[in-house]
Design a protein around this motif. Structure first.
Motif, PDB file in Angstrom:
ATOM      1  N   GLU A 282      24.803 -88.112 -39.804  1.00 46.62           N
ATOM      2  CA  GLU A 282      23.861 -87.069 -39.378  1.00 46.62           C
ATOM      3  C   GLU A 282      24.052 -86.752 -37.891  1.00 46.62           C
ATOM      4  OE1 GLU A 282      22.229 -85.862 -41.804  1.00 46.62           O
ATOM      5  OE2 GLU A 282      21.259 -87.366 -43.078  1.00 46.62           O
ATOM      6  N   PRO A 283      25.199 -86.209 -37.481  1.00 42.93           N
ATOM      7  CA  PRO A 283      25.396 -85.894 -36.064  1.00 42.93           C
ATOM      8  C   PRO A 283      24.335 -84.912 -35.582  1.00 42.93           C
ATOM      9  CG  PRO A 283      27.041 -84.782 -37.416  1.00 42.93           C
ATOM     10  CD  PRO A 283      26.326 -85.747 -38.317  1.00 42.93           C
ATOM     11  N   VAL A 284      23.728 -85.211 -34.440  1.00 46.41           N
ATOM     12  CA  VAL A 284      22.652 -84.349 -33.940  1.00 46.41           C
ATOM     13  C   VAL A 284      23.210 -82.980 -33.552  1.00 46.41           C
ATOM     14  CG1 VAL A 284      20.832 -84.086 -32.226  1.00 46.41           C
ATOM     15  CG2 VAL A 284      21.359 -86.354 -33.145  1.00 46.41           C
ATOM     16  N   VAL A 285      24.309 -82.966 -32.855  1.00 45.15           N
ATOM     17  CA  VAL A 285      24.979 -81.715 -32.487  1.00 45.15           C
ATOM     18  C   VAL A 285      26.108 -81.481 -33.483  1.00 45.15           C
ATOM     19  CG1 VAL A 285      26.291 -80.493 -30.715  1.00 45.15           C
ATOM     20  CG2 VAL A 285      24.385 -81.987 -30.063  1.00 45.15           C
ATOM     21  N   GLY A 286      26.013 -80.391 -34.217  1.00 43.97           N
ATOM     22  CA  GLY A 286      26.951 -80.163 -35.310  1.00 43.97           C
ATOM     23  C   GLY A 286      28.222 -79.446 -34.931  1.00 43.97           C
ATOM     24  N   HIS A 287      28.264 -78.832 -33.736  1.00 44.88           N
ATOM     25  CA  HIS A 287      29.442 -78.076 -33.328  1.00 44.88           C
ATOM     26  C   HIS A 287      29.801 -78.387 -31.882  1.00 44.88           C
ATOM     27  CE1 HIS A 287      29.701 -75.231 -36.808  1.00 44.88           C
ATOM     28  NE2 HIS A 287      28.441 -75.582 -36.925  1.00 44.88           N
ATOM     29  N   LEU A 288      31.089 -78.624 -31.634  1.00 48.49           N
ATOM     30  CA  LEU A 288      31.627 -78.782 -30.290  1.00 48.49           C
ATOM     31  C   LEU A 288      32.689 -77.706 -30.109  1.00 48.49           C
ATOM     32  CD1 LEU A 288      32.101 -82.665 -30.250  1.00 48.49           C
ATOM     33  CD2 LEU A 288      30.247 -81.373 -29.163  1.00 48.49           C
ATOM     34  N   LYS A 289      32.564 -76.923 -29.043  1.00 54.64           N
ATOM     35  CA  LYS A 289      33.496 -75.811 -28.853  1.00 54.64           C
ATOM     36  C   LYS A 289      34.366 -76.026 -27.613  1.00 54.64           C
ATOM     37  CE  LYS A 289      30.804 -72.263 -31.238  1.00 54.64           C
ATOM     38  NZ  LYS A 289      30.209 -70.912 -31.156  1.00 54.64           N
ATOM     39  N   ARG A 290      35.623 -75.644 -27.742  1.00 53.65           N
ATOM     40  CA  ARG A 290      36.573 -75.702 -26.648  1.00 53.65           C
ATOM     41  C   ARG A 290      37.366 -74.394 -26.601  1.00 53.65           C
ATOM     42  NH1 ARG A 290      33.738 -79.347 -25.971  1.00 53.65           N
ATOM     43  NH2 ARG A 290      34.208 -81.532 -25.522  1.00 53.65           N
ATOM     44  N   ARG A 291      37.891 -74.088 -25.420  1.00 56.01           N
ATOM     45  CA  ARG A 291      38.775 -72.938 -25.255  1.00 56.01           C
ATOM     46  C   ARG A 291      40.116 -73.444 -24.753  1.00 56.01           C
ATOM     47  NH1 ARG A 291      36.273 -70.508 -21.639  1.00 56.01           N
ATOM     48  NH2 ARG A 291      37.654 -70.722 -19.841  1.00 56.01           N
ATOM     49  N   THR A 292      41.194 -72.972 -25.354  1.00 55.02           N
ATOM     50  CA  THR A 292      42.523 -73.433 -24.959  1.00 55.02           C
ATOM     51  C   THR A 292      42.983 -72.702 -23.699  1.00 55.02           C
ATOM     52  OG1 THR A 292      43.564 -71.800 -26.418  1.00 55.02           O
ATOM     53  CG2 THR A 292      43.203 -74.003 -27.315  1.00 55.02           C
ATOM     54  N   GLU A 312      42.261 -69.166 -26.900  1.00 54.96           N
ATOM     55  CA  GLU A 312      41.525 -69.138 -28.163  1.00 54.96           C
ATOM     56  C   GLU A 312      40.361 -70.120 -28.132  1.00 54.96           C
ATOM     57  OE1 GLU A 312      43.429 -67.263 -31.416  1.00 54.96           O
ATOM     58  OE2 GLU A 312      42.978 -66.325 -29.489  1.00 54.96           O
ATOM     59  N   VAL A 313      39.328 -69.824 -28.910  1.00 54.37           N
ATOM     60  CA  VAL A 313      38.154 -70.704 -29.016  1.00 54.37           C
ATOM     61  C   VAL A 313      38.300 -71.591 -30.238  1.00 54.37           C
ATOM     62  CG1 VAL A 313      35.660 -70.820 -29.382  1.00 54.37           C
ATOM     63  CG2 VAL A 313      36.610 -69.127 -27.809  1.00 54.37           C
ATOM     64  N   ILE A 314      38.047 -72.869 -30.055  1.00 55.88           N
ATOM     65  CA  ILE A 314      38.089 -73.859 -31.133  1.00 55.88           C
ATOM     66  C   ILE A 314      36.666 -74.335 -31.404  1.00 55.88           C
ATOM     67  CG2 ILE A 314      38.824 -76.201 -31.728  1.00 55.88           C
ATOM     68  CD1 ILE A 314      41.345 -75.716 -30.071  1.00 55.88           C
ATOM     69  N   ASP A 315      36.264 -74.302 -32.666  1.00 54.17           N
ATOM     70  CA  ASP A 315      34.929 -74.751 -33.077  1.00 54.17           C
ATOM     71  C   ASP A 315      35.101 -75.978 -33.961  1.00 54.17           C
ATOM     72  OD1 ASP A 315      32.383 -75.162 -33.981  1.00 54.17           O
ATOM     73  OD2 ASP A 315      32.095 -73.158 -34.817  1.00 54.17           O
ATOM     74  N   ILE A 316      34.709 -77.126 -33.438  1.00 54.56           N
ATOM     75  CA  ILE A 316      34.830 -78.381 -34.177  1.00 54.56           C
ATOM     76  C   ILE A 316      33.565 -78.615 -34.986  1.00 54.56           C
ATOM     77  CG2 ILE A 316      35.043 -80.889 -33.946  1.00 54.56           C
ATOM     78  CD1 ILE A 316      36.629 -80.256 -31.315  1.00 54.56           C
ATOM     79  N   GLN A 317      33.695 -78.649 -36.301  1.00 57.74           N
ATOM     80  CA  GLN A 317      32.566 -78.861 -37.204  1.00 57.74           C
ATOM     81  C   GLN A 317      32.376 -80.363 -37.377  1.00 57.74           C
ATOM     82  OE1 GLN A 317      32.477 -76.405 -40.785  1.00 57.74           O
ATOM     83  NE2 GLN A 317      31.489 -78.094 -41.879  1.00 57.74           N
ATOM     84  N   VAL A 318      31.505 -80.943 -36.541  1.00 54.73           N
ATOM     85  CA  VAL A 318      31.377 -82.398 -36.472  1.00 54.73           C
ATOM     86  C   VAL A 318      30.895 -82.983 -37.790  1.00 54.73           C
ATOM     87  CG1 VAL A 318      30.335 -84.316 -35.201  1.00 54.73           C
ATOM     88  CG2 VAL A 318      30.917 -82.200 -34.000  1.00 54.73           C
TER      89      VAL A 318
END
Length: 410
Positions: A282-292, A312-318
């Motif tokens: 149950e990760p509290v924050v569900g998305h971590l975003k990075r830009r290359t 580009e933007v990367i959206d990590i679905q935790v």
């Protein structure tokens, strides 16, 4: 009121074999291509290995969390550590790491966590019942304030924080009534925390330094405005997320008798393992975003790589990376504190990874355990009302409200 969109959802979908133990249904697919590019140009990552590579890459920087709006703000001011990357960020993390080591947390904050937990549970015993989100927020506020150095606050800190954090990041502007209202409201909230909490703490530490974050920032030459930004960042990370995790962990324990018995009987290392497993699930924050900032090669499940171009933007679905069977083993949606991990950390990527990995992970887990151990040891304690689940879709984070815990009144 123009708050962030809160989307209420019902209970979790059960898998066909009944092994889905999650309480939180984010409405997202848990399976799919490990690395894919959507029609909006955003790359979605569901693979643990690809996500960790992106988070550790020196060719990615922070995205989301309002960083785009921060870049457009006028004037030159040092960004809070959450929004910095590169050598400056690494040096800041190196210098402040001492506040978050396991030894420091145990020696400097454990007794504080014990006292705060006792005070909150005394309220529960006196009233016979309480909203768990209120008790856990009070706990998280007091612990985070001690670490940060916000110890001279005027009355009303909790209310000031409640007003500040429901806002959705990244929507200020001067071309619409909504944008103008956002600017005015956030300016009011920032000034409330500055005058009520940050300025008194800064004034006290200008006279005499202490062993806390604000004193360190003063030694670095930070202005009061820059210290305010850092305090808000650490408050969001240390207060809001811990509040939610205490609630979701308690929800699991109250509704799983075998797990509850195991937690109550366990020594601290095993209790922490249980909490790490629940946080993985149950990760509290569900998305971590990075830009290359340069092309980044990401591994895929078939031992090939995908190259994400620069810019580009990367959206990590935790929630998906944490249940990747290649990383966490069989039955990834089940609660199994003793599971065999394949090159993954116990809580998965719930604390992030790489340069921006959450520095307060040790604090968050320990204060959760200190509080829940005491709560669950109360005679006759029970969950008399389950929580309702809503979401801050800006970060994919859940919010649990309305959960009532009760004990027999003396």
């Amino acid at each position: 009121m123009l708050d962030h969109p809160a989307v209420e959802r019902t209970g979790p979908p059960m898998s066909t074999d009944g092994t889905n133990a999650r309480k939180i249904d984010r409405g997202e697919p848990e399976t799919g291509c490990p690395v894919s590019r959507g029609s909006d140009g955003v790359w979605t990552i569901r693979s643990y290995a690809a996500a960790r590579t992106a988070l550790r890459s020196t060719d990615t920087v922070q995205a989301g969390l309002g960083v785009e709006s921060l870049e457009k703000m006028p004037g030159k001011i040092r960004r809070p550590v959450l929004y910095r990357d590169g050598p400056e960020h690494r040096e800041h993390r190196r210098q402040t790491a001492k506040y978050f080591t396991p030894r420091r947390v145990d020696e400097s904050y454990r007794a504080l966590m014990e006292r705060i937990s006792d005070a909150q549970l005394e309220k529960l015993r006196g009233a016979g019942q309480a909203q768990l989100s209120e008790l856990s927020f009070n706990l998280a506020i007091d612990v985070a304030c001690a670490v940060i150095g916000l110890t001279e606050s005027r009355p009303g800190l909790k209310q000031r924080l409640e007003r500040f954090f429901p806002e959705e990041f990244g929507k200020p502007g001067f071309t619409s009534l909504h944008g103008l209202y956002w600017v005015w409201r956030q300016a009011t909230n920032w000034s409330g925390i500055y005058f009520g909490d940050v300025r008194p703490a800064v004034r006290a530490r200008r006279k005499q330094r202490r062993d806390d974050l604000i004193s360190h920032l003063l030694d670095e030459g930070c202005s009061s405005a820059e210290i305010l930004g850092e305090c808000i960042t650490f408050a969001a990370a240390g207060m809001v997320t811990t509040r939610e995790f205490v609630s979701v962990a308690a929800w699991h324990l109250f509704t799983d008798e075998a797990l509850l018995d195991r937690y109550r009987a366990a020594e601290e290392p095993e209790r922490l393992a249980i909490l790490h497993e629940l946080l993985r699930l149950e990760p509290v924050v569900g998305h971590l975003k990075r830009r290359t900032t340069a092309p980044v090669e990401l591994p895929t499940d078939d031992e090939e790589t995908v190259t994400v171009p620069a810019g580009e933007v990367i959206d990590i679905q935790v929630s998906a990376t944490n249940t990747d069977p290649q990383a966490v083993g069989d039955q990834p949606l089940a609660v199994c504190p003793a599971r065999s991990l394949n090159d993954a950390s116990a809580p998965g990527l719930s604390f992030g990874d790489g340069a921006h990995k959450c520095p307060g992970a040790n604090i968050a887990i320990l204060e959760t355990d200190v509080f829940l151990k005491k709560l669950l040891a109360l005679p006759g304690v029970e969950m008399s009302k389950p929580p309702r689940v809503s979401f801050n879709d800006a970060i994919g984070g859940y919010e649990l409200r309305g959960m009532v815990v009760s004990v027999p009144k003396p």
